[in-house]
Enzyme design. Sequence first.
Site, PDB file in Angstrom:
ATOM      1  CD  GLU A  90      22.679  -7.687 -46.935  1.00 58.78           C
ATOM      2  OE1 GLU A  90      21.931  -8.756 -46.797  1.00 58.78           O
ATOM      3  OE2 GLU A  90      22.364  -6.474 -46.644  1.00 58.78           O
TER       4      GLU A  90
ATOM      5  CG  ASP B 119      21.127  -3.661 -44.134  1.00 59.55           C
ATOM      6  OD1 ASP B 119      21.161  -4.812 -43.956  1.00 59.55           O
ATOM      7  OD2 ASP B 119      19.955  -3.310 -44.437  1.00 59.55           O
TER       8      ASP B 119
HETATM    9  C1  GLC Z   1      19.579  -6.867 -44.912  1.00 62.37           C
HETATM   10  C2  GLC Z   1      19.623  -7.428 -43.339  1.00 62.37           C
HETATM   11  C3  GLC Z   1      18.370  -7.948 -43.150  1.00 62.37           C
HETATM   12  C4  GLC Z   1      17.217  -6.949 -43.355  1.00 62.37           C
HETATM   13  C5  GLC Z   1      17.513  -6.117 -44.517  1.00 62.37           C
HETATM   14  C6  GLC Z   1      16.855  -4.911 -44.700  1.00 62.37           C
HETATM   15  O1  GLC Z   1      19.610  -7.647 -46.087  1.00 62.37           O
HETATM   16  O2  GLC Z   1      20.588  -8.587 -43.455  1.00 62.37           O
HETATM   17  O3  GLC Z   1      18.150  -8.703 -41.970  1.00 62.37           O
HETATM   18  O4  GLC Z   1      15.815  -7.285 -43.115  1.00 62.37           O
HETATM   19  O5  GLC Z   1      18.692  -5.869 -45.071  1.00 62.37           O
HETATM   20  O6  GLC Z   1      17.517  -3.998 -43.869  1.00 62.37           O
END
Ligand code: GLC
Length: 551
Positions: free
Chosen positions: A276, A209
């Site tokens: 991500e 994440d």
């Molecule tokens: C990422 C996740 C999202 C979350 C954010 C904070 O972007 O995909 O859903 O709110 O991180 O952890």
Amino acid sequence: MTQGAEWWRSAVIYQIYPRSFADGDGDGMGDLQGIRERLPELAKLGIDAVWCSPFFRSPQKDAGYDVSDYRDIDPRFGTLKDFDDLVAEGKKLGIRVIVDLVPNHSSDQHPWFQEALKSPKGSPARERYMFRDGKGRNGELPPNNWPSVFGGAAWTRITEPDGTPGQWYLHIFDSSQPDFNWDNEEVREEFKDILRFWLDRGAGGFRIDVAHGLVKEKGLPDVEEASTTMSGEEETNKPKDRTKPHPFWGQEGVHEIIREWRKVVDEYDDRIMAAEAWVLPLSRMAKWVRQDEYHQSFNFGYLEAQWKADQLKEVVSESLVEFGNVGAPSTWVLSNHDVIRHATRFAYDQVPKQGDGIGPDYPQPDVAKGLRRARAATSFMLGLPGGAYIYQGEELGLPEHTTLEGKYRQDPTYFRTKGERVGRDGCRVPIPWEAAAPAFGFSKTGESWLPQPEQYGEYARDKQDGVAGSTLELYKSLLKLRKDHNLGLGSFDWVAEYCSEQSLGYQNNDILVIANFAGKPIELPAGEVLVTSQVGLDGVLEHDQVVWIKL
Ligand code: GLC
């Protein structure tokens, strides 16, 4: 399941959003038991792995992306035994289970943050997070101008243990999600240990994440533009030519951390890490997937491209070149739990910014147009070489819930912007399994943590399973053909004859994929039609339609 140590190079990974996939115990919140019970359905779909959004112990202020114990399952989702059972069931069915690691921040209820609040300024406990003195005469102003992705400032002031107004802590997301200090040795060691904990339990790997946010620029300088998107860009497709890197997105220091993690993951046989990382241009993102860093990175450039020939041509070409340059497979993705579902997105020429969502006051979509384009877009995507990601429900052609009332909303974005940005709940609604069952089969009791729109019944899996022409059967055909023709590891060439302003054609191994975006019908070439995004071809490919032809 794709076999071999490098299975991930061509894998199709299915994202499960545990709250909304299947509810085993009937409390209205999906859980691990529910996932295990429904896993055979995913085996039938033909995927290689599931990635589960966070199920760790958490106060659920950001749907589990606020973790208070990284080594336990939240009771709402089950127990560690349920996780072990899920992994075992996955093994039987040939499905790996990928865990969502949240290393940028913890929950404010994490024991470390609670300890930091009780400890004095400058103490080792505070050093694990990003505490700073405020500006202004009495420290009453935040330390810099950084915005929270969810709206408002990225800083919150605490009350010191002696009751006086005190330091501020950084939270790039909600105030319940304090950012870790990644210069801190204890933080680094802790996360390596957490990786091992889940790898030892049989996790197939990690989705990381906010992988591009961990390291902040020294001195925490102001940002030039206070954008609230995950890339720091107002428009992701047109990254700004910055003179200096963004102070909290995509800092170079992140690479050292990734390399440490990669060593840990490589101690095990065939586990992976997928980042991500909303980093653009793709030439920069590709640095995240060099041989000794992440295995994969989500291709958000692809996700944000519109259903338009020129945009897709550019992003596909660029992806294959840039990822290819570092020896990594490209990945492809159209939907996830943070964006408007593509069956709805493609109904619009212009959609709200990432994370903002659609509410009842927004012009409502042309559902049929969106679905037709979504089926075409998926048919275009699944023919490409590399890895692909599917978000739960898209195999049903599920649209966004675009009329969810404010009183049901749970995304912190909604609250932090006083409803101005409705947020991401619309893509997170529990998915339908059986048209005639309570909560469309999501839970036995009919409970559902977000209300499902009535139309979701039409998309239920049992209405599509085995039904020729359904979106579910389209996905099954595409995934099977992808495997049979080894497209994930295939070759790629544009076919000039079909590349124009209104169409695209490419060849992967022995398959020709043609997409018609708009305008006049295209004559089909000779060859066997293997699959098409709309039933009925009659020798021509109509607008918003894709076909796979065996050469
Ligand atoms: C990422 C996740 C999202 C979350 C954010 C904070 O972007 O995909 O859903 O709110 O991180 O952890």
